[in-house]
Scaffold this motif. Structure first.
Motif, mmCIF file in Angstrom:
data_model
loop_
_atom_site.group_PDB
_atom_site.id
_atom_site.type_symbol
_atom_site.label_atom_id
_atom_site.label_comp_id
_atom_site.label_asym_id
_atom_site.label_seq_id
_atom_site.Cartn_x
_atom_site.Cartn_y
_atom_site.Cartn_z
ATOM 1 N N GLN A 1 2.150 1.857 15.257
ATOM 2 C CA GLN A 1 1.576 0.526 15.477
ATOM 3 C C GLN A 1 1.720 -0.319 14.233
ATOM 4 O OE1 GLN A 1 -1.443 -0.688 17.906
ATOM 5 N NE2 GLN A 1 0.290 -0.095 19.155
ATOM 6 N N PHE A 2 2.953 -0.459 13.779
ATOM 7 C CA PHE A 2 3.189 -1.139 12.521
ATOM 8 C C PHE A 2 2.792 -2.606 12.604
ATOM 9 C CE2 PHE A 2 5.894 -2.452 8.931
ATOM 10 C CZ PHE A 2 5.365 -1.571 8.019
ATOM 11 N N TYR A 3 3.316 -3.264 13.592
ATOM 12 C CA TYR A 3 2.946 -4.661 13.781
ATOM 13 C C TYR A 3 1.890 -4.726 14.867
ATOM 14 C CZ TYR A 3 7.396 -5.336 11.473
ATOM 15 O OH TYR A 3 8.430 -5.282 10.599
ATOM 16 N N GLN A 4 0.796 -5.358 14.553
ATOM 17 C CA GLN A 4 -0.256 -5.473 15.553
ATOM 18 C C GLN A 4 -0.589 -6.914 15.737
ATOM 19 O OE1 GLN A 4 -3.343 -3.077 13.784
ATOM 20 N NE2 GLN A 4 -2.949 -1.499 15.283
ATOM 21 N N ARG A 5 0.199 -7.585 16.526
ATOM 22 C CA ARG A 5 -0.081 -8.997 16.707
ATOM 23 C C ARG A 5 -0.757 -9.157 18.066
ATOM 24 N NH1 ARG A 5 -2.207 -12.897 15.463
ATOM 25 N NH2 ARG A 5 -1.554 -14.972 16.083
ATOM 26 N N ASN A 6 -2.045 -9.464 18.049
ATOM 27 C CA ASN A 6 -2.757 -9.716 19.291
ATOM 28 C C ASN A 6 -2.864 -11.221 19.460
ATOM 29 O OD1 ASN A 6 -3.353 -6.892 19.225
ATOM 30 N ND2 ASN A 6 -4.986 -7.422 17.784
ATOM 31 N N THR A 7 -1.852 -11.784 20.063
ATOM 32 C CA THR A 7 -1.839 -13.240 20.162
ATOM 33 C C THR A 7 -3.056 -13.724 20.942
ATOM 34 O OG1 THR A 7 0.492 -12.919 20.404
ATOM 35 C CG2 THR A 7 -0.315 -15.170 20.612
ATOM 36 N N THR A 8 -3.713 -14.702 20.357
ATOM 37 C CA THR A 8 -4.813 -15.334 21.067
ATOM 38 C C THR A 8 -4.413 -16.776 21.329
ATOM 39 O OG1 THR A 8 -5.772 -15.727 18.918
ATOM 40 C CG2 THR A 8 -6.717 -13.936 20.196
ATOM 41 N N GLU A 9 -5.182 -17.444 22.169
ATOM 42 C CA GLU A 9 -4.892 -18.848 22.452
ATOM 43 C C GLU A 9 -5.103 -19.657 21.169
ATOM 44 O OE1 GLU A 9 -3.290 -21.598 24.470
ATOM 45 O OE2 GLU A 9 -3.515 -19.553 25.250
ATOM 46 N N PRO A 10 -4.052 -20.328 20.664
ATOM 47 C CA PRO A 10 -4.227 -21.083 19.425
ATOM 48 C C PRO A 10 -5.139 -22.289 19.616
ATOM 49 C CG PRO A 10 -2.029 -21.441 20.333
ATOM 50 C CD PRO A 10 -2.676 -20.398 21.183
ATOM 51 N N GLY A 11 -5.763 -22.729 18.540
ATOM 52 C CA GLY A 11 -6.687 -23.856 18.595
ATOM 53 C C GLY A 11 -5.999 -25.191 18.388
ATOM 54 N N SER A 12 -6.702 -26.111 17.743
ATOM 55 C CA SER A 12 -6.147 -27.452 17.562
ATOM 56 C C SER A 12 -5.066 -27.442 16.487
ATOM 57 C CB SER A 12 -7.268 -28.421 17.175
ATOM 58 O OG SER A 12 -7.922 -27.925 16.049
ATOM 59 N N VAL A 13 -4.282 -28.507 16.470
ATOM 60 C CA VAL A 13 -3.168 -28.597 15.527
ATOM 61 C C VAL A 13 -3.697 -28.767 14.102
ATOM 62 C CG1 VAL A 13 -1.184 -29.957 14.817
ATOM 63 C CG2 VAL A 13 -1.623 -29.555 17.252
ATOM 64 N N VAL A 14 -3.251 -27.892 13.193
ATOM 65 C CA VAL A 14 -3.684 -27.984 11.798
ATOM 66 C C VAL A 14 -2.718 -28.859 11.013
ATOM 67 C CG1 VAL A 14 -3.997 -26.704 9.650
ATOM 68 C CG2 VAL A 14 -4.854 -25.764 11.797
ATOM 69 N N ILE A 15 -1.454 -28.598 11.222
ATOM 70 C CA ILE A 15 -0.469 -29.352 10.454
ATOM 71 C C ILE A 15 0.643 -29.823 11.375
ATOM 72 C CG2 ILE A 15 0.772 -27.264 9.785
ATOM 73 C CD1 ILE A 15 1.511 -28.702 7.191
ATOM 74 N N GLU A 16 1.048 -31.045 11.152
ATOM 75 C CA GLU A 16 2.098 -31.603 11.988
ATOM 76 C C GLU A 16 3.041 -32.400 11.104
ATOM 77 O OE1 GLU A 16 0.595 -33.983 15.132
ATOM 78 O OE2 GLU A 16 2.537 -34.122 16.132
ATOM 79 N N ALA A 17 4.305 -32.023 11.140
ATOM 80 C CA ALA A 17 5.301 -32.745 10.353
ATOM 81 C C ALA A 17 6.188 -33.528 11.304
ATOM 82 C CB ALA A 17 6.138 -31.766 9.545
ATOM 83 N N GLU A 18 6.447 -34.783 10.943
ATOM 84 C CA GLU A 18 7.332 -35.595 11.755
ATOM 85 C C GLU A 18 8.431 -36.145 10.884
ATOM 86 O OE1 GLU A 18 5.841 -38.844 14.439
ATOM 87 O OE2 GLU A 18 4.298 -37.311 14.675
ATOM 88 N N ASN A 19 9.636 -35.711 11.156
ATOM 89 C CA ASN A 19 10.764 -36.205 10.381
ATOM 90 C C ASN A 19 10.563 -36.054 8.881
ATOM 91 O OD1 ASN A 19 13.116 -37.083 11.624
ATOM 92 N ND2 ASN A 19 11.921 -38.685 12.663
ATOM 93 N N LEU A 20 9.879 -35.004 8.508
ATOM 94 C CA LEU A 20 9.585 -34.768 7.098
ATOM 95 C C LEU A 20 10.891 -34.483 6.356
ATOM 96 C CD1 LEU A 20 6.986 -34.475 5.331
ATOM 97 C CD2 LEU A 20 7.384 -32.020 5.467
ATOM 98 N N ARG A 21 11.087 -35.183 5.249
ATOM 99 C CA ARG A 21 12.341 -34.998 4.524
ATOM 100 C C ARG A 21 12.068 -34.443 3.128
ATOM 101 N NH1 ARG A 21 15.030 -39.886 4.034
ATOM 102 N NH2 ARG A 21 13.249 -41.120 4.709
ATOM 103 N N THR A 22 12.709 -33.323 2.819
ATOM 104 C CA THR A 22 12.505 -32.677 1.521
ATOM 105 C C THR A 22 13.551 -33.188 0.535
ATOM 106 O OG1 THR A 22 14.021 -30.842 1.908
ATOM 107 C CG2 THR A 22 11.772 -30.578 2.725
ATOM 108 N N PRO A 23 13.229 -33.162 -0.766
ATOM 109 C CA PRO A 23 14.198 -33.640 -1.756
ATOM 110 C C PRO A 23 15.496 -32.819 -1.740
ATOM 111 C CG PRO A 23 12.065 -33.194 -2.786
ATOM 112 C CD PRO A 23 11.958 -32.761 -1.381
ATOM 113 N N ALA A 24 15.406 -31.556 -1.292
ATOM 114 C CA ALA A 24 16.597 -30.717 -1.282
ATOM 115 C C ALA A 24 17.599 -31.190 -0.226
ATOM 116 C CB ALA A 24 16.219 -29.263 -1.042
ATOM 117 N N HIS A 25 17.073 -31.662 0.904
ATOM 118 C CA HIS A 25 17.946 -32.171 1.970
ATOM 119 C C HIS A 25 17.408 -33.521 2.417
ATOM 120 C CE1 HIS A 25 19.975 -28.278 2.424
ATOM 121 N NE2 HIS A 25 18.782 -27.742 2.236
#
Ligand SMILES: Nc1ncnc2c1ncn2[C@@H]1O[C@H](COP(=O)(O)OP(=O)(O)OP(=O)(O)O)[C@@H](O)[C@H]1O
Ligand SMILES: [Mg+2]
Lengths: 502, 319
Positions: free
Chosen positions: A247-271
């Motif tokens: 049982q190496f990975y034990q991911r018990n997915t639950t229903e996720p809650g509200s949005v914590v972070i949202e990126a829209e067209n985010l542009r990094t200096p690298a690209h």
């Protein structure tokens, strides 16, 4: 091979004591000619210490080392070289401003009256490069090579001093898949040339492919040995941790809650011309897969304010924010456990206590004065909760093993109770036992409502832990895969820029 | 931490004892008073530069800032400024100088050595130009007296004013470095600037603070020197003092690599340097040898320190 019964290298009853830590106790090791010997064990098991002793970096407190049956004393790196032992450190030790040939012959330049014999250097260097399958002109600057190629230069360097035993300490930890495969091929070639190799890795898959024999260390002692036909993932793990890790990975997915972070067209200096859009919700674990150089680290660093975005919007819990420094990001509840923990994650010369409390000091202060009581409390709790192996809170983190260092990095951030946890290669250089603990921790945090965004080059990790994966290629998010769409093929297709196939 | 101080403290006691036994004038109230005064002045400068050195930087402009402050003070006194205003303006100027150094180092990303080397030349040049390179005195002003003289008599022994300034500066500096979050941040950034930044520390602001502290203390010593010397030679006052300050910091346990230092160590080291000059005089050693001796002692001091460290590390390992 049968002519010489004596092994090439024979180590018996080795002891090594550091202040407050018994790193090795009664350790035996043998190595035969033309053998690839893998040494595995948990973080802090003593693998690197053993190798550093063989390479003359540390001297043992007791025990004997025999080479071809003759007892030798290895007091310095030079002694080790004279006996044909070369250690390739995990942190490469090349001079980037010099070319390949100059690096290979650094310190052993053939010269007449102090004038370096360039012609000879380049001719000989070319020969060594060929043996490691690197086909670059010998006057290429080392800084212009990828890490994988630099590693091959290190190996060529070892060959130039006629090393018979080449020790590689976690050589693949910062290599891409293809670079690793090149390295495996070189290891095979060297073996067929009669060179013996000691190979240390936490990636058991690699060990199974490469090793003729596996030696397992646990808590500084021999825990067992596996012959070629006995080598299996489970057998190694059992010896390493002394228990089964099913049982190496034990991911018990639950229903996720509200949005914590949202990126829209985010542009990094690298690209700067590429806009990135994605979101992560409470209790969700999102993986970012892709090849080395896909721009994943750059994305995390932009979210964390290290390299502020050059365009687009970023919302935390619905509010537009623009972290321009890590300090600002932390105030928004974003924290990052960086890829390079020695340079970015820790203050190596400071103690476990001081590292653990560093981000929190600001919160616990009383009019600028450090709250020493709170500091000790935070550190004590961290060591306990994360099960960090250290002789005490005052131990300088430099002297902790890699896995325990990573736990300190994670621990100091968890004490901040983040909303968004960014993890860059969270289990690089970390043993299976600790790995599982880190996965368990991620799971726990997610269950507690923390949003987690992690970058990983280990496919298994992404497949095992992510509820959803973003795949990047050359700065672009080429696709997003829900958990039921996640498969190695799907990720690889997107990671190599093949959008259509997904 | 205390182990680092032991070596330098031992050195101090040794030279002190040796000189006291060899020359009875050494223990006279007059001599000790003088020694205390000058040691305090050196220590104030040393503490200032220690902050910069802890960030991994350096400040070569200290001596010139002292010269500038002393020169301008003389000019202001001459043109009948209110002494208190003059002092405040000059303190403000020192803070401004530190701020400029800090901004150039952090925002322009210039090397501290270069920035403060230019400062060394620039402030010295301005001092000479503003005063027309003429020596000047301070006359007699009541406010300055009340600000900087105040000797506290214990029997025949008067504790000199710089000593009081040192006590205040040292206590504040030690608290700042060891007890506040900013002191911890300073040590962290001196060890690993990137790591500190990634931990949410405003590294630039802290570095700037270090330069401001350093120039402020240089300015303060400038005022104290001016008062003590009672005259200023624009071309010479304060010359080389940055080197004494740096020497005191290094001998006192600061690593030029950054991230290390104790205030007490710096103070004792400053005293050692002053004590050496005093001893050379009293013991009748040629004063031409003064620099050579100070140089040798500092070299021996830091070497011994290094050796002690290694022995301690070995012993710890053997345990
Ligand atoms: N120079 C040192 N001073 C003090 N303790 C040390 C030093 N080097 C290693 N140690 C300690 O010795 C033990 C063995 O460390 P070592 O680095 O050999 O482990 P490792 O098996 O290589 O671990 P990892 O897989 O994390 O790299 C650890 O407890 C570590 O903290
Ligand atoms: Mg190791």
């Amino acid at each position: 091979m049968e002519v010489a019964q004596t092994p090439l290298l024979d180590v018996t009853a080795l002891e090594k004591q550091f202040p407050g830590v018994r790193a090795l106790h009664n350790v035996d090791l043998t190595l035969n000619r033309g053998e690839v010997l893998a040494v595995v064990g948990e973080n802090g098991a003593g693998k690197s210490t053993l190798m550093k002793i063989l390479a003359g970096v540390h001297t043992p407190n007791a025990g004997t080392i025999r080479i071809e049956g003759r007892e030798v004393r290895i007091q310095s790196v030079r002694d080790a070289q004279a006996h044909g032992i070369a250690l390739i450190h995990q942190e490469l030790n090349l001079a980037g401003n010099l070319d390949i040939a100059a690096n290979i012959f650094l310190g052993i330049e053939p010269h007449t009256a102090g004038f370096i014999d360039s012609g000879q250097i380049h001719a000989k260097a070319a020969g060594h490069l060929k043996r490691v399958g690197l086909d670059f002109p010998t006057d290429t600057l080392v800084a212009d090579l990828t890490i994988g190629h630099q590693q091959l230069v290190e190996i060529a360097k070892a060959l130039s001093v006629d090393a018979r035993i080449i020790i590689m300490d976690e050589p693949t930890s910062s290599l891409s898949q293809t670079e690793s495969e090149t390295l495996f091929k070189v290891v095979h070639d060297l073996r067929s040339q009669g060179i013996s190799i000691i190979y240390i890795s936490h990636r058991l898959g690699e060990v199974m492919v490469l090793a003729d024999r596996v030696v397992v260390l646990r808590d500084g002692e021999n825990a067992g040995e596996l012959a070629r036909e006995q080598i299996s993932h489970n057998a190694m793990v059992k010896l390493m941790v002394g228990r089964d890790l099913s049982q190496f990975y034990q991911r018990n997915t639950t229903e996720p809650g509200s949005v914590v972070i949202e990126a829209e067209n985010l542009r990094t200096p690298a690209h700067p011309r590429i806009g990135l859009s994605f979101s992560v919700r409470e209790g969700e674990i999102v993986g970012i897969a892709g090849l080395v150089g896909a721009g994943r680290t750059e994305l995390l660093e932009t979210l964390f304010g290290v390299t502020p975005a050059v365009g687009g919007t970023l919302k935390i819990a619905g509010k537009v924010v623009h972290p321009k420094t890590p300090l600002e990001a932390i105030q928004f509840g974003i924290v990052l456990a960086p890829e390079d923990r020695k340079q970015h994650g820790l203050i190596l010369e400071m103690s476990v206590r001081e590292n653990a409390s560093l981000p929190r000091l600001r919160m616990d202060q009383k009019a600028g004065a450090i709250d020493f009581g709170a500091e000790i409390e935070v550190a004590t709790e961290m060591v306990k909760k994360m099960d960090i192996k250290t002789p005490g809170l005052e131990q300088v983190v430099q002297y902790l093993s890699g896995g325990n260092q990573q736990k300190v990095v994670l621990g100091k951030w968890l004490a901040m109770k983040p909303r968004l946890l960014l993890l860059d290669e969270p289990t690089r250089g970390i043993d299976v036992g600790s790995k599982q603990e880190i996965y368990r921790l991620m799971e726990e945090l997610a269950a507690g409502g923390v949003a987690i965004l992690f970058v990983s080059s280990e496919m298994e990790e992404v497949l095992g832990m992510a509820d959803r994966a973003l795949v990047m290629h050359e700065g672009v998010i080429t696709g997003e895969l829900a958990r039921d769409q996640l498969s190695e093929e799907a990720v690889m297709q997107l990671a190599t820029g093949n959008k259509a196939a997904a | 931490m205390n182990k680092n101080i032991l070596g330098i403290l031992g050195l101090f006691i040794f030279i002190f004892g040796f000189t006291a036994l060899s020359n009875e004038n050494f223990l006279s109230a007059y001599n000790l008073q003088n020694l205390l005064k000058w040691s305090s002045l050196y220590a104030i400068m040393g503490i200032g530069v220690a902050f910069v050195i802890i960030t991994g930087g350096i400040d070569l402009s200290i001596g010139s800032v002292i010269g500038l402050v002393a020169s301008l003070m003389a000019l202001m006194v001459k043109s009948a400024w209110d002494p208190l205003v003059a002092v405040l303006v000059l303190i403000g100027l020192s803070l401004g100088i530190g701020l400029v150094h800090g901004l150039l180092v952090t925002k322009m990303k210039l090397q501290p050595f270069v920035v403060t080397l230019c400062g060394l030349l620039f402030y010295r040049g301005i001092s000479r130009w503003a005063t027309d390179n003429q020596s000047m005195g301070y006359g007699d002003t009541a406010t300055l007296n009340s600000l900087f003289s105040g000797k506290l008599a214990i029997g025949s022994f008067g504790l000199p004013a710089p000593f009081f300034f040192l006590v205040v500066v040292a206590v504040l500096a030690a608290i700042f470095l060891n007890r506040t979050i900013w002191g911890r941040y300073l040590l962290a950034l001196g060890n690993n600037e990137k790591g500190a930044r990634y931990s949410g520390i405003g590294t630039d602001r802290l570095k700037i603070t270090a330069y401001v502290i350093c120039s402020f203390l240089a300015g303060l010593s400038g005022l104290l020197f001016a008062y003590e010397l009672d005259s200023v030679q624009p071309a010479q006052t304060g010359e080389f003092y940055e080197l004494y300050a740096i020497a005191a910091a290094v001998l006192g346990g600061c690593s030029l690599r950054g991230g290390q230092g104790t205030i007490l160590g710096v103070i004792i080291a400053a005293a050692v340097i002053r004590l050496l000059r005093n001893s050379i005089n009293l013991l009748g050693i040629s004063t031409h040898l003064e620099y050579a001796i100070i140089g040798m002692v500092i070299l021996c001091g830091v070497s011994t320190d290094e050796i002690i460290k290694r022995v301690v590390a070995k012993r710890r390992a053997a345990k």
